[in-house]
Write an enzyme that holds these catalytic residues in place. Structure first.
Site, PDB file in Angstrom:
ATOM      1  N   HIS A 186      15.071  19.484 -17.831  1.00 45.74           N
ATOM      2  CA  HIS A 186      16.437  19.138 -18.223  1.00 45.74           C
ATOM      3  C   HIS A 186      17.461  19.824 -17.331  1.00 45.74           C
ATOM      4  CE1 HIS A 186      16.157  16.512 -21.473  1.00 45.74           C
ATOM      5  NE2 HIS A 186      15.535  17.318 -22.301  1.00 45.74           N
ATOM      6  N   GLU A 428       5.342 -12.764   0.018  1.00 46.55           N
ATOM      7  CA  GLU A 428       4.698 -11.524   0.465  1.00 46.55           C
ATOM      8  C   GLU A 428       3.331 -11.795   1.074  1.00 46.55           C
ATOM      9  OE1 GLU A 428       4.173  -8.814  -2.838  1.00 46.55           O
ATOM     10  OE2 GLU A 428       3.871 -10.436  -4.263  1.00 46.55           O
ATOM     11  N   ASP A 452       3.906  -5.844   1.004  1.00 43.67           N
ATOM     12  CA  ASP A 452       2.653  -6.575   1.185  1.00 43.67           C
ATOM     13  C   ASP A 452       2.694  -7.467   2.425  1.00 43.67           C
ATOM     14  OD1 ASP A 452       0.828  -5.777  -0.837  1.00 43.67           O
ATOM     15  OD2 ASP A 452       2.146  -6.700  -2.321  1.00 43.67           O
ATOM     16  N   CYS A 499      12.892  -7.513  -1.632  1.00 47.23           N
ATOM     17  CA  CYS A 499      12.777  -6.383  -2.557  1.00 47.23           C
ATOM     18  C   CYS A 499      11.725  -5.380  -2.110  1.00 47.23           C
ATOM     19  CB  CYS A 499      12.486  -6.875  -3.971  1.00 47.23           C
ATOM     20  SG  CYS A 499      11.009  -7.897  -4.062  1.00 47.23           S
TER      21      CYS A 499
HETATM   22  C1  PEP Z   1       6.315  -5.881  -1.958  1.00 47.74           C
HETATM   23  O1  PEP Z   1       5.135  -6.187  -1.808  1.00 47.74           O
HETATM   24  O2  PEP Z   1       7.131  -5.755  -1.012  1.00 47.74           O
HETATM   25  C2  PEP Z   1       6.848  -5.607  -3.292  1.00 47.74           C
HETATM   26  C3  PEP Z   1       8.141  -5.438  -3.501  1.00 47.74           C
HETATM   27  O3  PEP Z   1       5.982  -5.502  -4.309  1.00 47.74           O
HETATM   28  P1  PEP Z   1       5.016  -4.262  -4.600  1.00 47.74           P
HETATM   29  O4  PEP Z   1       5.469  -3.106  -3.740  1.00 47.74           O
HETATM   30  O5  PEP Z   1       5.171  -3.985  -6.052  1.00 47.74           O
HETATM   31  O6  PEP Z   1       3.682  -4.801  -4.203  1.00 47.74           O
HETATM   32 MG    MG Z   2       3.860  -6.819  -3.453  1.00 44.86          MG
END
Ligand code: PEP
Ligand code: MG
Length: 538
Positions: A186, A428, A452, A499
């Site tokens: 904390h 991906e 990926d 992402c």
């Molecule tokens: C990715 O593969 O870029 C992704 C965002 O998914 P993860 O890292 O959860 O495989």
């Molecule tokens: Mg992925």
């Protein structure tokens, strides 16, 4: 120089103040007047409750309601019959003095919490210590506040309790250092909220300094320099100045919508793994949630999360985002992510095996529970659903068919869902990137999963240290696939986000903006810097 755990970022140069722990001697003395002893306990509990309420008020003003909630749990402990009630019983049953009774019960509780596997639960032992120490100090008349009178004070302590931390006078205390503690304690969390640098887990820092010593605290690297020479001081003054300037600049971007200099609007979003993570993303001024990795809801437990549990998590995120887009990815289990309660086949190459959408299409029973929870939550915000590991149009069509099945079920049950949910896919797998133009005609959006995509394109395992030199986001083949994906989406009038980690990579962002990527989704701590790079680009 001493190295510890960097608990709160920033630099401080100041003088040491050692927080001494009050010496309390507790004996095994038996008592005769049980009633009087119990009254002493009640008085100390009442005093403690008053003190904690005051600390809580100060904490609410300084760090906000949510972070100050820890003091509610302290007050609850004071009122808990299993805790303070057990102290009374201890006095009564053993005719023991009140201080000893408090110590014994606290000790029993601590033994339970400190042996827990979960780091968070272990850290909660700090709350028990904090509350029981307070009761004992009130009983012995040794309760005193942290009386700090000098400016630029660096507080050094064996440990700081949450209430010690909340009482620190921010005008005078510029950093703190402790022998023990971790990043999730904390006091570390509060230091981050108060935005004062802190280094914890320094083992014996209390023995290495004297009151008044000059010290440098580097909360970025987790380093403390005691009695620095002039050159080191100059160096750190410069670092401190640069850091503060940078932070100030970045903070001004919290409510800024990122546009490039030529006026292109770029969305900057956050990735989350748990519903509670949404707050950090909001604090950093994100436009959206670009990836909710729902598999974390399924991990660290021994059974599947129910439809209701999932619904509550999704609803929580959607409501907190107040109508801003929330991309929730369906279960991406397999590869490096396993569930103890779901038997998986032994495979030579789990990353190329039975995972993500492949598993969900095979185990429709599991998939449908999640889809129903998502559909039900959709009326609480701006939901977009994303399927992971799509390699062909057929998988997307099959996944959508399961969604339609769930919709029909809900309709028959008279349960509401939104008709405006967008359905997209993660790009991906190289095959999806190559076929982007075709896929884009059928989906509502793409989000490129570079973590990926890079490993599959370059045949370089993302988990392997040995081939990490090959794992290069800027490899021309990777860049070409990304460009194809974005162009494919745009041709069909769809949006394309990213992402994977690359979206928050300072070196990659300019290229991705140039390619026309519409949305960048990353960890909360990278958001402001990403905005800064985007708005400085032509
Ligand atoms: C990715 O593969 O870029 C992704 C965002 O998914 P993860 O890292 O959860 O495989
Ligand atoms: Mg992925």
């Amino acid at each position: 120089m001493k190295k510890g755990i960097a608990a709160s970022k920033g630099y401080a140069i100041g003088h040491v103040f050692i927080k001494e722990n009050a010496e309390v001697v507790i004996t095994d003395k038996k008592i005769e007047d049980i009633k009087a002893e119990k009254e002493k306990l009640h008085k100390a509990i009442t005093e403690s409750r008053l003190q904690i309420s005051k600390i809580k008020e100060k904490a609410i003003a300084e760090i906000g309601e949510e972070k100050a909630a820890v003091f509610d749990s302290h007050i609850m402990l004071l009122d808990d019959p299993e805790f303070t009630g057990a102290m009374e019983m201890e006095i009564e049953n053993n005719s023991i003095n009140v201080e000893k009774a408090v110590e014994t019960i606290a000790h029993n509780f601590l033994a339970i919490f400190e042996s827990m596997e979960d780091e968070y639960m272990r850290e909660r032992a700090a709350d028990i210590k904090d509350v029981s120490n307070r009761i004992i100090l009130n009983l012995t008349g040794k309760m005193k506040g942290l009386d700090i009178t000098d400016n630029d004070t660096i507080v050094v302590a064996h440990d700081l309790t949450p209430s010690d931390t909340a009482q620190l006078d921010k005008d005078k205390v510029i950093a703190f250092l402790t022998n023990i503690g971790g990043r999730t304690s904390h006091s570390a969390i509060m230091a981050r909220t108060l935005e004062i640098p802190a280094v914890v887990g320094l083992n014996d820092i209390t023995d290495c300094v004297k009151n008044g010593d000059l010290a440098i605290v580097d909360g970025v690297e987790g380093v403390v320099i005691i009695d620095p020479d002039q050159a080191t001081l100059d160096e750190y003054r410069k670092r401190k100045e640069n850091y503060e300037k940078e932070m100030k600049e970045l903070k001004t971007l919290i409510s800024v919508k990122a546009h490039t200099k030529s006026g292109k609007r770029v969305e900057v979003a956050g990735n989350i793994g748990k519903a509670q993570d949404v707050h950090k993303v909001i604090e950093n001024g994100a436009d959206a949630i670009g990836l909710f990795r729902t598999e974390f809801l399924y991990m660290d437990r021994d059974n599947m999360p129910s439809e209701e549990e999932q619904f509550e998590s999704y609803k929580y995120v959607l409501e907190n985002m107040e109508g801003k887009p929330v991309v929730i990815r369906t279960l991406d289990i397999g590869g490096d992510k396993k569930l103890s309660y779901l038997p998986m086949p032994e495979e030579m190459n789990p990353f190329l095996g039975y995972r993500a959408i492949r598993l969900c299409l095979d185990r429709k029973d599991i998939f449908k529970i999640q889809l129903r929870a998502l559909l039900r939550a959709s009326i609480h915000g701006n939901l977009k659903v994303m399927f992971p590991m799509i390699s062909s149009l057929d998988e997307f069509i099959q996944a959508k068919a399961v969604v339609d099945e769930c919709k029909e079920e809900l309709r028959n049950e008279g349960i509401e869902y939104s008709e405006n949910i967008e359905f997209g896919i993660m790009v991906e797998i190289p095959a999806a990137a190559v076929c982007a133009e075709e896929l884009a005609k059928h989906v509502d959006f793409f989000s490129i999963g570079t973590n990926d995509l890079i490993q599959y394109t370059l045949a370089a395992d993302r988990m392997s240290e040995k081939v990490s030199y090959l794992y290069n986001p800027m490899h021309p083949a990777v860049l070409r696939l990304i460009k194809m994906t974005i162009e494919g989406a745009h041709k069909a009038g769809k949006w394309c986000g990213m992402c994977g980690e690359m979206a928050g990579d300072e070196n990659a962002i300019p290229t991705l903006v140039e390619y026309g990527l519409d949305e960048f989704s990353m960890s909360a701590s990278s958001i402001l810097r990403a905005k800064q790079i985007i708005i400085n680009q032509d």
